[in-house]
Design an enzyme around this catalytic site. Structure first.
Site, PDB file in Angstrom:
ATOM      1  N   LYS A  81      -1.016  -0.974  -4.245  1.00  0.00           N
ATOM      2  CA  LYS A  81      -2.258  -0.022  -4.203  1.00  0.00           C
ATOM      3  C   LYS A  81      -1.601   1.309  -4.360  1.00  0.00           C
ATOM      4  O   LYS A  81      -0.759   1.701  -3.204  1.00  0.00           O
ATOM      5  CB  LYS A  81      -2.955  -0.246  -2.903  1.00  0.00           C
ATOM      6  CG  LYS A  81      -4.045   0.958  -2.718  1.00  0.00           C
ATOM      7  CD  LYS A  81      -4.854   0.792  -1.554  1.00  0.00           C
ATOM      8  CE  LYS A  81      -5.835   1.732  -1.265  1.00  0.00           C
ATOM      9  NZ  LYS A  81      -5.347   3.434  -1.206  1.00  0.00           N
ATOM     10  N   TYR A 141       0.915  -1.340  -0.033  1.00  0.00           N
ATOM     11  CA  TYR A 141      -0.067  -0.015   0.010  1.00  0.00           C
ATOM     12  C   TYR A 141       0.915   1.181   0.025  1.00  0.00           C
ATOM     13  O   TYR A 141       1.295   1.499   0.922  1.00  0.00           O
ATOM     14  CB  TYR A 141      -0.948  -0.280   1.297  1.00  0.00           C
ATOM     15  CG  TYR A 141      -1.771   1.165   1.509  1.00  0.00           C
ATOM     16  CD1 TYR A 141      -2.099   1.891   0.535  1.00  0.00           C
ATOM     17  CD2 TYR A 141      -2.574   1.318   2.664  1.00  0.00           C
ATOM     18  CE1 TYR A 141      -2.862   3.095   0.559  1.00  0.00           C
ATOM     19  CE2 TYR A 141      -3.473   2.477   2.729  1.00  0.00           C
ATOM     20  CZ  TYR A 141      -3.764   3.155   1.903  1.00  0.00           C
ATOM     21  OH  TYR A 141      -4.562   4.244   1.992  1.00  0.00           O
TER      22      TYR A 141
END
Length: 300
Positions: free
Chosen positions: A164, A134
């Site tokens: 992400k 992330y």
């Protein structure tokens, strides 16, 4: 490989601020009805830093208990404590479709080697699940090159599925897409730049406003594919105004969470330091958004 819109979901709460995981059953159906392809739970939108470890596990369990083939579940397990992150990853291993982790954000990472070490240990706790890093450097402080991360991590994290990518550095994003070569899934996570990601080959997106405006973003994608850039850009401008207006009413995260009640999914109040508005406030907000031309694009 997951594609299309993935909603960064809120942590539903009772009026007293305790978790209301029973709401997740309706939340699931709401997202499926709006053709959202997946859920990114326990992330920034989900106020994970304001939750206890047990509350994060309760959210993971609730989504898994309402699991549907129509909704791909990604559980964010990152934490400043590697021990906690590994605990959460182990718990999620038999409950969701994938896990993700943000870099530690108090004692911050300053090298790709350290980032790989951190991600490798977490990913190993759920070896049968895809693992996503992330990347949100504005919050994590890990201002590292993601194309280099993919190149150096490819042989060290067997279940690395992708990133992400919540950053406005479209150059790095484009390099990641080139590196991916269909092996990695680079999920774009900057809602206000949705339209800008399309020429770079984006086909999967994670964001909070996909809760509220899923039909609008799918329309932008269709208009882009049909070459109607002017109409697509107009809709992207509407999405940006949605974010800016809610943010101006006390901060986007809390106000946007409360707006879910207007759409039929009452996610309850927000925890400190986010703002919780009254029903009267939301009636006024709804009218202003209607005047902006957003009502036809609300998720319902």
């Amino acid at each position: 490989m997951i594609s299309n819109l993935i909603a960064a979901t809120y942590a539903p709460m009772h009026n007293d601020g305790s978790l209301n995981t029973e709401r997740i059953k309706d939340y699931t159906q709401f997202l499926i009805r709006n053709h959202v392809a997946g859920v990114f739970m326990n992330g920034s939108t989900g106020d994970f830093t304001s939750l206890t470890i047990e509350e994060r596990k309760a959210i993971t369990l609730a989504w898994s208990e309402n699991k549907s083939d129509d909704l791909y579940l990604i559980d964010h397990v990152g934490d400043p404590s590697l021990k906690v992150a590994k605990n959460l990853a182990t718990y999620a291993a038999d409950k969701v479709d994938a896990i993700a982790a943000i870099a530690p954000f108090y004692f911050r990472l300053n090298s790709i080697d350290k980032l790989i070490e951190y991600c490798k240990e977490i990913a190993a706790c759920a070896p049968n699940l895809p693992f996503y890093y992330y990347h949100i450097p504005v919050l994590s402080g890990a201002h590292l090159n993601m194309a280099s991360f993919l190149e150096q991590a490819k042989d060290k994290i067997p279940n690395l599925a992708g990133i992400k990518f919540t950053n406005n550095n479209l150059i790095d994003y484009g390099h990641c897409k080139s590196k991916a070569n269909s092996k990695y899934n680079i999920l774009f996570g900057y809602d206000e730049l949705f339209i800008n990601s399309l020429p770079l080959g984006a086909n999967g997106w994670v964001g909070s406003t996909y809760n509220h405006l899923a039909p609008l973003y799918y329309k932008i994608k269709t208009l882009f594919e049909n070459g109607d850039m002017e109409a697509a850009a107009d809709l992207q401008s509407k999405a940006i105004r949605f974010v800016e207006f809610l943010d101006s009413n006390g901060g986007f995260n809390g106000v946007a969470k409360g707006f879910m009640k207007v759409l039929g999914v009452d996610c309850g109040p927000s925890r400190f330091p986010h703002t919780t508005l009254t029903d009267g406030d939301y009636a006024k907000i709804k009218k202003t958004l209607h005047d902006m031309g957003l009502t036809p694009w609300f998720s319902i």
